[in-house]
Design an enzyme around this catalytic site. Sequence first.
Site, PDB file in Angstrom:
ATOM      1  N   GLY A 125      -4.413   9.395 -10.036  1.00 50.82           N
ATOM      2  CA  GLY A 125      -5.012  10.277 -11.013  1.00 50.82           C
ATOM      3  C   GLY A 125      -6.500  10.354 -10.761  1.00 50.82           C
ATOM      4  N   HIS A 136      -8.419  25.657   1.002  1.00 49.16           N
ATOM      5  CA  HIS A 136      -8.478  25.739   2.458  1.00 49.16           C
ATOM      6  C   HIS A 136      -9.358  26.896   2.925  1.00 49.16           C
ATOM      7  CE1 HIS A 136      -4.482  23.346   3.217  1.00 49.16           C
ATOM      8  NE2 HIS A 136      -5.446  22.618   2.691  1.00 49.16           N
ATOM      9  N   THR A 137      -9.740  27.767   2.014  1.00 51.00           N
ATOM     10  CA  THR A 137     -10.591  28.894   2.383  1.00 51.00           C
ATOM     11  C   THR A 137     -11.941  28.439   2.950  1.00 51.00           C
ATOM     12  OG1 THR A 137     -11.460  31.021   1.621  1.00 51.00           O
ATOM     13  CG2 THR A 137     -11.653  29.192   0.096  1.00 51.00           C
ATOM     14  N   SER A 144     -16.215  34.749   6.196  1.00 52.53           N
ATOM     15  CA  SER A 144     -15.991  34.107   4.898  1.00 52.53           C
ATOM     16  C   SER A 144     -15.420  32.700   5.007  1.00 52.53           C
ATOM     17  CB  SER A 144     -15.058  34.967   4.043  1.00 52.53           C
ATOM     18  OG  SER A 144     -13.757  34.988   4.591  1.00 52.53           O
ATOM     19  N   ASN A 153      -6.947   9.656   4.614  1.00 55.09           N
ATOM     20  CA  ASN A 153      -8.282   9.619   4.018  1.00 55.09           C
ATOM     21  C   ASN A 153      -9.388   9.293   5.012  1.00 55.09           C
ATOM     22  OD1 ASN A 153      -7.440  10.270   1.401  1.00 55.09           O
ATOM     23  ND2 ASN A 153      -6.982   8.127   0.907  1.00 55.09           N
ATOM     24  N   ASP A 207      -9.467   9.147 -11.165  1.00 56.58           N
ATOM     25  CA  ASP A 207     -10.139   7.945 -11.677  1.00 56.58           C
ATOM     26  C   ASP A 207     -11.152   7.368 -10.696  1.00 56.58           C
ATOM     27  OD1 ASP A 207      -8.477   6.977  -9.712  1.00 56.58           O
ATOM     28  OD2 ASP A 207      -7.661   5.327 -10.907  1.00 56.58           O
ATOM     29  N   HIS A 216      -7.675  14.373  -3.004  1.00 61.45           N
ATOM     30  CA  HIS A 216      -7.135  13.104  -2.520  1.00 61.45           C
ATOM     31  C   HIS A 216      -7.289  11.999  -3.562  1.00 61.45           C
ATOM     32  CE1 HIS A 216      -6.566  13.749   2.047  1.00 61.45           C
ATOM     33  NE2 HIS A 216      -6.527  14.917   1.427  1.00 61.45           N
ATOM     34  N   ARG A 220     -11.658  18.385  -0.968  1.00 58.97           N
ATOM     35  CA  ARG A 220     -10.663  17.472  -0.406  1.00 58.97           C
ATOM     36  C   ARG A 220     -10.758  16.099  -1.059  1.00 58.97           C
ATOM     37  NH1 ARG A 220     -10.169  14.962   5.167  1.00 58.97           N
ATOM     38  NH2 ARG A 220      -7.935  14.699   5.491  1.00 58.97           N
ATOM     39  N   SER A 235     -10.744   6.177  -7.860  1.00 61.25           N
ATOM     40  CA  SER A 235     -10.259   5.002  -7.122  1.00 61.25           C
ATOM     41  C   SER A 235     -10.468   5.160  -5.621  1.00 61.25           C
ATOM     42  CB  SER A 235      -8.780   4.741  -7.428  1.00 61.25           C
ATOM     43  OG  SER A 235      -7.983   5.877  -7.152  1.00 61.25           O
TER      44      SER A 235
END
Length: 330
Positions: free
Chosen positions: A79, A195-196, A252, A99, A81, A73, A69, A83
């Site tokens: 991009g 998401h698994t 799982s 976030n 980087d 995000h 995640r 940040s």
Amino acid sequence: MSSPSLSLIVIAALVSAALCGQSQGATPPLQVGFYKGKCGPADVEAIVSGVVKTWYDFKDKTIAAGLLRLQFHDCFVNGCDASLLLDGGNTTEKAALANKSVRGYELIDAAKAAVEAVCRGVVSCADIIVMATRDAVALTGGQRYIVETGRRDGMISLLKNVDLPSPSVSVSDSIKAFAKKGLSATDMIYLLGGHTVGATHCSLIQDRLYNFRGTGKPDPNMEATLLTALRARCPQNTKVDNEVNLDQNPLSSMVVDNSYYKQIVKKRGILQIDQDLALDPLSKTTVEAIASGFNFNEKFGQAMIKLGGVQVLTGTQGQIRRSCRAVNKP
């Protein structure tokens, strides 16, 4: 005699143009093994892997979900980087509502400290995110994919730049959002496979359980036994916001595999976008193929490599931060 001379002139012109491009700031591409030889005998990727394994073994078995995640995000805003890692109060990416529950920052700090101890000012935080996420995926049983490195760190982190797809986004709008980042519909479907090993909170699925699209009824596309189980986990009008695994196969839910797709095909998706993936004509065929196939891990790794290449800074762009939480001071 004129033809060879002409050829030499053309070759010279091409070389000159190439050199000119370099001098004007052409950026080098990412590459596998970028850090080899840049830190003496130290193996940067092995150092990061060691930190992740220790974290996984002794602190948090669910860290793969957090790092997946975090990388998504980060890469989806400015991009890849790093940040998202920058501290700075209420104006940075960290302050965005989407976030607030991102985690994994402390692991990245630990990995950064480990590489700085043997190789100061060389390894970017952006690369550490990508390496650490790959390592965590492998520890959960996923396939270890080869990452490309050579990213540099960004210097700007702004709340106003955060525009992440919501859990209730439509499949068509999700495809458009990914396309803006140079990612295909197939990339999107595989990346949501993260998401698994993920989880969400009851507050984000209350509407599907009790008042789907204002009908006062549950989502008719939710399988009956799942609905019963989720209503028990997420009572209406409660103040407790419990967590719910996005892969409802208990065997799982902490393994990176194709179980998530098998669940959503059975109408056992948790988030709206999860279930819609298995129903929408734009994604249904691909989802069914992944659910019944055997190469999810390979394809997931390829999609993660593509995600890691979104709007990267390389060459002399950005900087190599001394701390992942702050821009270097002059």
